[in-house]
Motif scaffolding. Structure first.
Motif, PDB file in Angstrom:
ATOM      1  N   GLY A 187      31.916  45.255  43.030  1.00  0.00           N
ATOM      2  CA  GLY A 187      32.031  46.214  41.914  1.00  0.00           C
ATOM      3  C   GLY A 187      31.261  45.654  40.711  1.00  0.00           C
ATOM      4  N   SER A 188      30.795  46.879  39.981  1.00  0.00           N
ATOM      5  CA  SER A 188      30.122  46.757  38.864  1.00  0.00           C
ATOM      6  C   SER A 188      31.216  46.553  37.525  1.00  0.00           C
ATOM      7  N   ALA A 189      31.073  45.385  36.774  1.00  0.00           N
ATOM      8  CA  ALA A 189      31.830  45.084  35.673  1.00  0.00           C
ATOM      9  C   ALA A 189      31.159  44.621  34.464  1.00  0.00           C
ATOM     10  N   ILE A 190      30.233  45.527  34.150  1.00  0.00           N
ATOM     11  CA  ILE A 190      30.198  46.938  34.296  1.00  0.00           C
ATOM     12  C   ILE A 190      28.720  47.293  34.429  1.00  0.00           C
ATOM     13  N   MET A 191      28.582  48.723  34.811  1.00  0.00           N
ATOM     14  CA  MET A 191      27.254  49.323  34.705  1.00  0.00           C
ATOM     15  C   MET A 191      27.356  50.016  33.335  1.00  0.00           C
ATOM     16  N   GLN A 192      26.260  49.640  32.295  1.00  0.00           N
ATOM     17  CA  GLN A 192      26.488  50.254  30.979  1.00  0.00           C
ATOM     18  C   GLN A 192      26.256  51.692  30.816  1.00  0.00           C
ATOM     19  N   ILE A 193      27.087  52.516  30.207  1.00  0.00           N
ATOM     20  CA  ILE A 193      26.815  53.981  30.413  1.00  0.00           C
ATOM     21  C   ILE A 193      25.608  54.349  29.418  1.00  0.00           C
ATOM     22  N   PRO A 194      25.081  53.833  28.451  1.00  0.00           N
ATOM     23  CA  PRO A 194      23.666  54.052  27.626  1.00  0.00           C
ATOM     24  C   PRO A 194      22.539  53.448  28.404  1.00  0.00           C
ATOM     25  N   ALA A 195      22.679  52.771  29.477  1.00  0.00           N
ATOM     26  CA  ALA A 195      21.790  52.512  30.320  1.00  0.00           C
ATOM     27  C   ALA A 195      20.903  53.263  31.340  1.00  0.00           C
ATOM     28  N   ARG A 196      21.837  54.229  31.745  1.00  0.00           N
ATOM     29  CA  ARG A 196      21.514  55.127  32.642  1.00  0.00           C
ATOM     30  C   ARG A 196      22.144  56.616  32.419  1.00  0.00           C
ATOM     31  N   GLN A 197      21.253  57.681  33.040  1.00  0.00           N
ATOM     32  CA  GLN A 197      21.714  58.983  32.892  1.00  0.00           C
ATOM     33  C   GLN A 197      22.774  59.047  33.990  1.00  0.00           C
ATOM     34  N   PRO A 198      23.800  59.937  33.896  1.00  0.00           N
ATOM     35  CA  PRO A 198      24.935  59.899  34.800  1.00  0.00           C
ATOM     36  C   PRO A 198      24.477  60.166  36.166  1.00  0.00           C
ATOM     37  N   ALA A 199      23.411  61.047  36.475  1.00  0.00           N
ATOM     38  CA  ALA A 199      22.907  61.289  37.805  1.00  0.00           C
ATOM     39  C   ALA A 199      22.624  60.141  38.361  1.00  0.00           C
ATOM     40  N   MET A 200      21.875  59.172  37.725  1.00  0.00           N
ATOM     41  CA  MET A 200      21.407  58.102  38.261  1.00  0.00           C
ATOM     42  C   MET A 200      22.302  57.268  38.658  1.00  0.00           C
ATOM     43  N   THR A 201      23.374  56.987  37.749  1.00  0.00           N
ATOM     44  CA  THR A 201      24.650  56.309  38.130  1.00  0.00           C
ATOM     45  C   THR A 201      25.214  56.808  39.562  1.00  0.00           C
ATOM     46  N   ALA A 202      25.465  58.097  39.606  1.00  0.00           N
ATOM     47  CA  ALA A 202      26.009  58.572  40.930  1.00  0.00           C
ATOM     48  C   ALA A 202      24.922  58.028  42.018  1.00  0.00           C
ATOM     49  N   MET A 203      23.906  58.243  41.933  1.00  0.00           N
ATOM     50  CA  MET A 203      22.869  57.843  43.027  1.00  0.00           C
ATOM     51  C   MET A 203      23.104  56.686  43.636  1.00  0.00           C
ATOM     52  N   THR A 204      23.173  55.613  42.322  1.00  0.00           N
ATOM     53  CA  THR A 204      23.160  54.049  42.614  1.00  0.00           C
ATOM     54  C   THR A 204      24.374  53.906  43.255  1.00  0.00           C
ATOM     55  N   ALA A 205      25.714  54.577  42.833  1.00  0.00           N
ATOM     56  CA  ALA A 205      27.003  54.128  43.340  1.00  0.00           C
ATOM     57  C   ALA A 205      27.250  54.861  44.823  1.00  0.00           C
ATOM     58  N   ALA A 206      26.254  55.844  45.111  1.00  0.00           N
ATOM     59  CA  ALA A 206      26.406  56.421  46.421  1.00  0.00           C
ATOM     60  C   ALA A 206      25.713  55.446  47.483  1.00  0.00           C
ATOM     61  N   THR A 207      24.563  55.215  46.874  1.00  0.00           N
ATOM     62  CA  THR A 207      23.693  54.339  47.788  1.00  0.00           C
ATOM     63  C   THR A 207      24.337  52.745  48.036  1.00  0.00           C
ATOM     64  N   LEU A 208      24.868  52.203  46.990  1.00  0.00           N
ATOM     65  CA  LEU A 208      25.586  50.898  47.403  1.00  0.00           C
ATOM     66  C   LEU A 208      26.747  51.177  48.290  1.00  0.00           C
ATOM     67  N   ASP A 209      27.415  52.151  48.029  1.00  0.00           N
ATOM     68  CA  ASP A 209      28.705  52.402  49.173  1.00  0.00           C
ATOM     69  C   ASP A 209      28.285  52.823  50.419  1.00  0.00           C
ATOM     70  N   SER A 210      27.091  53.318  50.649  1.00  0.00           N
ATOM     71  CA  SER A 210      26.821  53.630  51.935  1.00  0.00           C
ATOM     72  C   SER A 210      26.011  52.097  52.561  1.00  0.00           C
ATOM     73  N   LEU A 211      25.130  51.469  51.549  1.00  0.00           N
ATOM     74  CA  LEU A 211      24.408  50.264  52.472  1.00  0.00           C
ATOM     75  C   LEU A 211      25.715  49.280  52.413  1.00  0.00           C
ATOM     76  N   SER A 212      26.919  49.201  51.711  1.00  0.00           N
ATOM     77  CA  SER A 212      27.829  48.187  51.727  1.00  0.00           C
ATOM     78  C   SER A 212      28.831  48.536  53.155  1.00  0.00           C
ATOM     79  N   GLY A 213      28.861  49.490  53.641  1.00  0.00           N
ATOM     80  CA  GLY A 213      29.914  50.028  54.524  1.00  0.00           C
ATOM     81  C   GLY A 213      31.110  50.458  53.658  1.00  0.00           C
ATOM     82  N   GLY A 214      31.112  51.054  52.648  1.00  0.00           N
ATOM     83  CA  GLY A 214      32.380  51.539  52.042  1.00  0.00           C
ATOM     84  C   GLY A 214      32.866  50.513  51.122  1.00  0.00           C
ATOM     85  N   ARG A 215      32.184  49.530  50.531  1.00  0.00           N
ATOM     86  CA  ARG A 215      32.852  48.465  49.646  1.00  0.00           C
ATOM     87  C   ARG A 215      32.539  48.564  48.151  1.00  0.00           C
ATOM     88  N   PHE A 216      31.907  49.862  47.734  1.00  0.00           N
ATOM     89  CA  PHE A 216      31.550  49.591  46.424  1.00  0.00           C
ATOM     90  C   PHE A 216      32.544  50.196  45.415  1.00  0.00           C
TER      91      PHE A 216
END
Length: 349
Positions: free
Chosen positions: A60-89
């Motif tokens: 888990g990210s504690a935390i991913m900083q909101i000012p660092a990324r556009q929200p759509a980029m954060t969604a892309m990263t979250a979905a990718t990490l969840d997929s690569l980790s087998g649903g562990r993100f």
């Protein structure tokens, strides 16, 4: 009550040790491994590395900083990490602070609550894989009068719903977190003061959303040190506490200093901040009351730590995230194992 592990920031010269700690936590059955970011290592890269070398522990990210990324980029990263980790993100978000937001990212630190609410709405909408369109005060997608069109996320996360946490300290942020998130990431939590400083506001937010606290993850981080000398162990954390209470933010805007005041340390918090901001870091550390450290860490024998765990569970904590202290890897691993021993002795496992 479940246990988590917080690896903190990467790149401090002990990255191999951090991986070994994460792997031992995985072996011991810890529930989640968190990693942080500020203006050094980023959380997603660290978490992908840890996930690739562990088996069952969530990352888990504690935390991913909101000012660092556009929200759509954060969604892309979250979905990718969840997929690569087998649903562990698990996605932990936070607004960071004014110095980092404006000094590092060039993003004005204004209306943090409204920005967080819109950000979460966009992230969730994008992760649901519906075509993304949004009209808000801070984001409009697609931009009007241009070539942009509503686009759908192409990658499929492993799970339909990725747990979303928000790092919250102040009463208004805590209430909004209870309303819009799946969990709250807390820092400097005192079991004695948790109801009045955090849980009552989270509960109010849940009620506002027509929900109860059932299923909501109250997830504080506590440093952990095992031994017989309580005062000596507490002294290990004096610089850490002084940094946050005294120097994390400006004199007018230090969320951790304000939290210490709400816990009853108004005079002490002012003294710590005065000394720290004047350059007297050693004096600031010396001014930290032992009781403040003891209330916001887990110190002592396994038996004492087990008793404290019971207090946190009674105060509403559902996942207790530990930051095991030690000067060597062996000391950190020993503290990590003591955490599982204490949980078993507490009867909360």
């Amino acid at each position: 009550m479940r246990l988590g592990i917080n690896l903190g920031y990467w790149g401090a010269g002990m990255d191999g040790d951090n991986l070994a700690v994460a792997q031992e936590a995985d072996r011991l059955g810890y529930d989640v491994c968190w990693a942080a970011e500020a203006y050094g290592s980023d959380a997603p890269t660290v978490l992908s590395w840890v996930a690739a070398q562990t088996e069952s522990i969530d990352v888990g990210s504690a935390i991913m900083q909101i000012p660092a990324r556009q929200p759509a980029m954060t969604a892309m990263t979250a979905a990718t990490l969840d997929s690569l980790s087998g649903g562990r993100f698990r996605l932990g978000l936070g607004v960071s602070g004014p110095q980092v937001s404006e000094g590092w990212y060039g993003v004005k630190f204004d209306k943090p609550l409204a920005r967080t609410r819109e950000y979460v709405e966009i992230v969730r909408r994008a992760m649901s894989r519906e075509r993304l369109s949004y009209e808000g005060q801070h984001w409009t997608l697609p931009l009007p009068d241009g070539p942009g069109k509503p686009i759908k996320l192409t990658v499929h996360p492993q799970r339909e719903h990725i747990p979303l946490y928000i790092a919250a300290i102040g009463p208004k942020n805590l209430e909004q977190t209870g309303e819009i998130a799946d969990g709250a990431l807390l820092i400097f939590p005192s079991a004695e003061h948790l109801e009045e400083t955090a849980v009552k506001y989270l509960r109010a937010g849940r009620e506002k959303a027509g929900k109860t606290m059932e299923g909501f993850d109250v997830c504080p981080t506590l440093p952990l040190a095992v031994g017989d000398d309580i005062f000596g162990l507490a002294d290990m954390f004096r610089p850490y506490t002084a940094l946050y209470v005294g120097g994390m933010g400006s004199r007018k805007q230090n969320f951790y200093n304000q939290l210490a005041q709400r816990m009853g340390y108004e005079k002490e918090a002012a003294e710590i901040q005065d000394k720290y901001l004047s350059g007297d870091k050693n004096g600031a550390a010396a001014a930290v009351p032992h009781q403040l450290i003891d209330q916001t860490t887990l110190l002592g024998s396994v038996e004492r730590i087990a008793e404290r765990m019971q207090e946190y569970a009674a105060a509403g904590v559902t996942t207790l995230t530990l930051a095991p202290a030690g000067f060597t890897l062996d000391e950190r691993i020993t503290a990590l194992r003591a955490g599982t021993d204490a949980l078993e002795r507490s009867g909360l496992a």
